[in-house]
Design a protein around this motif. Structure first.
Motif, PDB file in Angstrom:
ATOM      1  N   LEU A 139       0.827  -1.205   0.000  1.00 39.11           N
ATOM      2  CA  LEU A 139       0.000   0.000   0.000  1.00 39.11           C
ATOM      3  C   LEU A 139       0.865   1.261   0.000  1.00 39.11           C
ATOM      4  O   LEU A 139       0.679   2.167  -0.823  1.00 39.11           O
ATOM      5  N   THR A 140       1.846   1.330   0.922  1.00 39.02           N
ATOM      6  CA  THR A 140       2.657   2.548   1.006  1.00 39.02           C
ATOM      7  C   THR A 140       3.468   2.739  -0.270  1.00 39.02           C
ATOM      8  O   THR A 140       3.572   3.850  -0.784  1.00 39.02           O
ATOM      9  N   ALA A 141       4.047   1.627  -0.785  1.00 38.13           N
ATOM     10  CA  ALA A 141       4.840   1.746  -2.016  1.00 38.13           C
ATOM     11  C   ALA A 141       3.957   2.200  -3.164  1.00 38.13           C
ATOM     12  O   ALA A 141       4.340   3.045  -3.978  1.00 38.13           O
ATOM     13  N   PHE A 142       2.734   1.670  -3.196  1.00 43.13           N
ATOM     14  CA  PHE A 142       1.818   2.015  -4.284  1.00 43.13           C
ATOM     15  C   PHE A 142       1.449   3.495  -4.226  1.00 43.13           C
ATOM     16  O   PHE A 142       1.483   4.206  -5.231  1.00 43.13           O
ATOM     17  N   ILE A 143       1.124   3.956  -3.013  1.00 49.11           N
ATOM     18  CA  ILE A 143       0.719   5.368  -2.879  1.00 49.11           C
ATOM     19  C   ILE A 143       1.881   6.299  -3.238  1.00 49.11           C
ATOM     20  O   ILE A 143       1.715   7.270  -3.981  1.00 49.11           O
ATOM     21  N   ALA A 144       3.073   5.964  -2.751  1.00 44.55           N
ATOM     22  CA  ALA A 144       4.243   6.800  -3.045  1.00 44.55           C
ATOM     23  C   ALA A 144       4.487   6.853  -4.546  1.00 44.55           C
ATOM     24  O   ALA A 144       4.749   7.910  -5.129  1.00 44.55           O
ATOM     25  N   CYS A 145       4.396   5.679  -5.173  1.00 42.24           N
ATOM     26  CA  CYS A 145       4.639   5.570  -6.611  1.00 42.24           C
ATOM     27  C   CYS A 145       3.586   6.375  -7.383  1.00 42.24           C
ATOM     28  O   CYS A 145       3.903   7.100  -8.317  1.00 42.24           O
ATOM     29  N   ALA A 146       2.326   6.256  -6.944  1.00 43.79           N
ATOM     30  CA  ALA A 146       1.246   6.983  -7.615  1.00 43.79           C
ATOM     31  C   ALA A 146       1.478   8.483  -7.492  1.00 43.79           C
ATOM     32  O   ALA A 146       1.255   9.239  -8.440  1.00 43.79           O
ATOM     33  N   ALA A 147       1.951   8.916  -6.324  1.00 39.06           N
ATOM     34  CA  ALA A 147       2.202  10.349  -6.121  1.00 39.06           C
ATOM     35  C   ALA A 147       3.286  10.840  -7.072  1.00 39.06           C
ATOM     36  O   ALA A 147       3.161  11.896  -7.695  1.00 39.06           O
ATOM     37  N   VAL A 148       4.358  10.036  -7.207  1.00 41.07           N
ATOM     38  CA  VAL A 148       5.461  10.421  -8.095  1.00 41.07           C
ATOM     39  C   VAL A 148       4.970  10.510  -9.535  1.00 41.07           C
ATOM     40  O   VAL A 148       5.211  11.504 -10.241  1.00 41.07           O
ATOM     41  N   LEU A 149       4.260   9.465  -9.984  1.00 39.97           N
ATOM     42  CA  LEU A 149       3.798   9.454 -11.374  1.00 39.97           C
ATOM     43  C   LEU A 149       2.741  10.535 -11.604  1.00 39.97           C
ATOM     44  O   LEU A 149       2.693  11.155 -12.670  1.00 39.97           O
ATOM     45  N   GLY A 150       1.891  10.773 -10.608  1.00 42.45           N
ATOM     46  CA  GLY A 150       0.875  11.812 -10.724  1.00 42.45           C
ATOM     47  C   GLY A 150       1.512  13.179 -10.894  1.00 42.45           C
ATOM     48  O   GLY A 150       1.121  13.957 -11.762  1.00 42.45           O
ATOM     49  N   THR A 151       2.517  13.453 -10.066  1.00 40.91           N
ATOM     50  CA  THR A 151       3.225  14.733 -10.180  1.00 40.91           C
ATOM     51  C   THR A 151       3.851  14.869 -11.557  1.00 40.91           C
ATOM     52  O   THR A 151       3.795  15.927 -12.186  1.00 40.91           O
TER      53      THR A 151
END
Lengths: 347, 467
Positions: free
Chosen positions: B245-257
């Motif tokens: 979950l944490t890795a997914f959210i962090a990754c999504a934040a990076v790609l979203g930015t």
């Protein structure tokens, strides 16, 4: 407020005052400076000294170093040296009044130099500050008679920011009411800071989707931030920007074309006019007979004073030469990065 | 070491499902709270701006949640964000640096004078090494001033509050003298790129995606490595689902930015100039004033919806901020130096008795602060395309406020780099948002000041509750 402005007074005055100057030899002109921290006051001093010494009079001065208390003591010591006229650059325009009373009591004439203090017996000599705003707006109307205007005002705590804006509004009122121009952004800028002005301009451009045709920035420092913000959107040069102070970088921007005008208050003019008026007063002239004197009552308490309000010089692409000739800026500084043939002064 | 503020701890019998979830996933509720607050602020600004000036392209019809505004917001934050990473260490060490604003001013003016008045005439304006010398000079001057502060504090044993208060006053005077108060401009063309203005000042869509992907891979690697380390030291690892979950959210934040910065297109006039200079054909099209691309209508270049456009990507100053943030996080958490800073901040006497040379450590921390001020001064003057004495004024307060809003405790020993950067972003969001709404700056100051106090109050309440 009816103001008689002088433009070429300096030149005319040389001719008119020449005979009296000879007669005046032996008088003493004193100046109480508030500070020398800013570079410009040295320019003022040099101009005053040159006129006074050329007339064969003597020059006397003190530096209050940014302290109202020291200035009061300074003025007392000047009075004891019995000059004919004292020019005062007041550090605090209210706290200075008891000192001015002492000057009056000693039978010495006083001039409020650049900073007003409201004593009816003094002669007030400064640049026309409301006029600066007016000139900015006039220059802008010449190139953008219609369109969306943004106003980048100075610090909200500085009355000059409001004076400037009033001057602009006097000129723009008809066009605003008639709908020819619209006010799309209007912000104060904390501390007159260029980087704050840059951020405010960026937000203005974002909120209007680059729908800005003209920017009235109240000084040159903020204009540098405005131009940087416009440059990021590829609009530098396409959207005219105003400024004042005759900053060297601003004059360069005027020559390059990214700034429309820098309204310049030439300290040499101010010093020259003030020194000549001082010499006339020393010779016993009635202040109202001095060239350019008019009544002024636009101060805080509305006290009516004799005053000389000088018109500042708008520096645009067409007259960059004026600042170069005055020795304010070198040709190299003014013309750095200017495309060949685009500005007459740089050829 | 007290740098972990996460809620992971022993299970207690009477906790509900949410508490269990938070504890198991080791979610830093404080950080989540701050991010949620920021999101609320962003949405709020977008909605209010849509009411004041309808027809914006933001998520809620305003002009705040647009890729353009968010892109600019990141650039506007960089100067403060870079400095705040150093301020975290200074405050963790139970010191303060009030001189950073004036230091920025003196470094910016000195660097400006060097490149405009000396290097320009000497090497020829636009010489390719000017920007390198200028940047090196800025970092060096920053380091020297920081070192000087540090020596006075550590070996002169003068409180840092006094040394840097003196610096705040003295350095601004020095900045004035260096250029006798005049504005130094324009900056070198290559130097200017560091400020984020112009087509070359961003890395474009391709490299932005590459960077985003690398970021994601690193997050996964770090997650796996962290898990292994815990197992190796016989710590209880997080549940696998929580790691995911944490890795997914962090990754999504990076790609979203990455997606956001890429969807900000070059301003039309910039695109037009670039196309003309590089003979890129502009397709014909129908004029649409709100379009973000450019087309040829007859022989005129106009705005249109479907036409030539360029994606911007990550701007240089934001990349610098990211790099500084990562490097500082590494220094704070993985190096001996960083551990010593937190140990000394937590208990100076104990650290000294344990053999930490706290004086030299103080000098190093202040020198590092100076280097970061040097970096910020480069970004600030490059962005303004001018160096003035006014640059940096009051920045010390924003830098300290960002660190404190981000969870750095003035009592020392506690603070995170990431939190401080988010704190800086939060403050800049408030300022930019209110400027966007044309709010008088007097109100903006009141709000920013109030947010600082409220953030610390909420933090205190939260810490007491956790205990």
């Amino acid at each position: 407020m009816k103001i008689k402005t002088l433009t070429l007074l300096a030149g005319a005055a040389v001719v008119a005052f020449a005979p009296t100057a000879v007669m005046a030899a032996g008088k003493t002109i004193a100046v109480s400076w508030k500070t020398f921290q800013e570079e410009r006051w040295k320019t003022d001093e040099a101009a005053i000294k040159a006129v006074v010494e050329a007339a064969g009079d003597s020059y006397l001065s003190t530096d209050a170093q940014g302290s109202a208390q020291k200035q009061a003591a300074d003025i007392e010591s000047l009075i004891s040296q019995k000059p004919d006229v004292i020019l005062v650059v007041a550090f605090d325009s209210d706290a200075i009044l008891p000192s001015i009373q002492k000057i009056n009591d000693a039978g010495i004439k006083s001039i409020a130099y650049d900073v007003q203090f409201e004593d009816p017996s003094a002669l007030y000599i400064t640049f026309d500050n409301v006029g600066v705003g007016r000139i900015m707006a006039q220059e802008m109307l010449k190139v953008k008679p219609e369109g969306r205007y943004a106003f980048i005002k100075g610090d909200k705590g500085d009355p000059n920011a409001t004076f400037l804006f009033q001057g602009m509004m006097e000129v723009l009122k008809d066009s605003l009411d008639g709908g020819k121009i619209t006010n799309v952004c209007e912000t104060f800028t904390d501390g007159w800071k260029p980087d704050n002005a840059q951020k405010n301009m960026e937000q203005c451009l974002t909120s209007t989707n680059n729908g800005v045709d003209a920017v009235l920035s109240e000084n040159d420092g903020m204009a540098s931030g405005v131009v940087a913000a416009l440059d990021a959107q590829g609009l530098a040069g396409a959207v005219p920007v105003t400024g004042q102070d005759g900053d060297l970088a601003a004059i360069n921007r005027v020559a390059i074309g990214t700034q429309l005008v820098s309204v310049w208050k030439n300290s040499v003019d101010l010093g020259t006019v003030a020194a000549k008026a001082a010499i006339e007063l020393a010779n016993g002239a009635d202040p109202t007979t001095i060239a350019g004197v008019a009544k002024f009552s636009g101060g805080k308490n509305g006290v009516e004073m004799n005053s000389i309000l000088l018109a500042p010089t708008p520096i645009t692409k067409d007259n960059v030469q004026v600042a170069i000739d005055a020795g304010h800026i070198t040709k190299e500084q003014a013309c750095a990065g200017v495309a060949a043939g685009s500005v007459a002064a740089c050829n | 070491m007290a740098m972990q503020t996460s809620a992971g701890g022993p299970a207690s019998a009477n906790e509900n499902a949410v508490q269990r979830f938070v504890r198991a996933a080791e979610i830093d509720t404080r950080m989540v709270g701050m991010l949620v607050a920021m999101l609320v602020i962003w949405v709020g600004f977008d909605i209010i701006s849509s009411v004041l000036r309808p027809g914006g392209s933001g998520v809620f019809g305003g002009s705040f949640l647009t890729s353009r505004n968010l892109w600019i917001l990141l650039v506007q934050t960089s100067t403060i964000a870079v400095m705040t990473t150093g301020m975290v260490l200074v405050i963790v060490l139970r010191q303060i640096d009030l001189s950073v604003g004036s230091m920025l001013s003196v470094v910016a003016v000195a660097t400006g004078v060097l490149q405009v008045f000396h290097l320009g005439p000497m090497l020829g304006v636009g010489h390719p090494v000017i920007w390198i010398i200028a940047v090196a000079f800025a970092l060096l001057v920053g380091a020297a001033i920081g070192f000087f502060n540090g020596v006075l504090i550590a070996y002169g044993q003068i409180p840092s509050f006094i040394v840097t208060l003196g610096g705040l006053i003295a350095y601004s005077g020095a900045a004035f003298l260096i250029a006798s108060g005049v504005t130094v401009a324009p900056m070198d063309k290559a130097f200017k790129i560091i400020g984020g203005n112009g087509p070359l000042a961003s890395i474009g869509p391709f490299w932005s995606w590459v960077l985003g992907a690398v970021g994601c891979v690193l997050i996964v690697v770090a997650t796996i490595a962290g898990r292994r380390r815990r197992v190796r030291f016989h710590f209880t690892p997080k549940p696998v689902w929580a790691e995911f979950l944490t890795a997914f959210i962090a990754c999504a934040a990076v790609l979203g930015t990455t997606a956001i910065v890429n969807s900000y297109l070059w301003p039309q006039r910039v695109a037009e100039r670039y196309a003309l200079e590089n003979s890129i054909p502009i397709p014909p099209g129908i004029e649409d004033r709100n379009g973000l691309a450019i087309c040829m209508a007859g022989d005129k270049v106009v705005n249109c919806v479907d036409g030539l456009s360029f994606q911007t990507g990550y701007p240089i100053p934001v990349l610098i901020t990211l790099a500084v943030g990562l490097a500082m996080t590494f220094i704070a958490r993985r190096t001996r130096f960083g551990r010593y800073v937190f140990a000394t901040g937590g208990n100076p006497e104990a650290a000294e008795l344990a053999g930490v040379n706290t004086k030299w450590l103080t000098v190093k921390v202040f020198t590092l602060m100076g280097v970061l001020v040097g970096i910020s001064s480069v970004i600030a003057s490059a962005r303004l395309d001018a160096a003035t004495t006014a640059l940096g004024t009051l920045n010390e307060l924003y830098v300290i406020a960002a660190a404190v809003i981000g969870g750095t405790s003035l009592a020392g020993g506690v603070g995170t780099i990431f939190g401080a950067i988010v704190g800086a972003l939060l403050m800049q969001s408030l300022q930019s948002g209110m400027a966007l709404l044309n709010v008088d700056s007097a109100y903006t100051n009141i709000v920013v000041g109030a947010v600082l106090v409220i953030a610390v109050y909420v933090d205190q309440v939260y810490r007491r509750r956790v205990k």
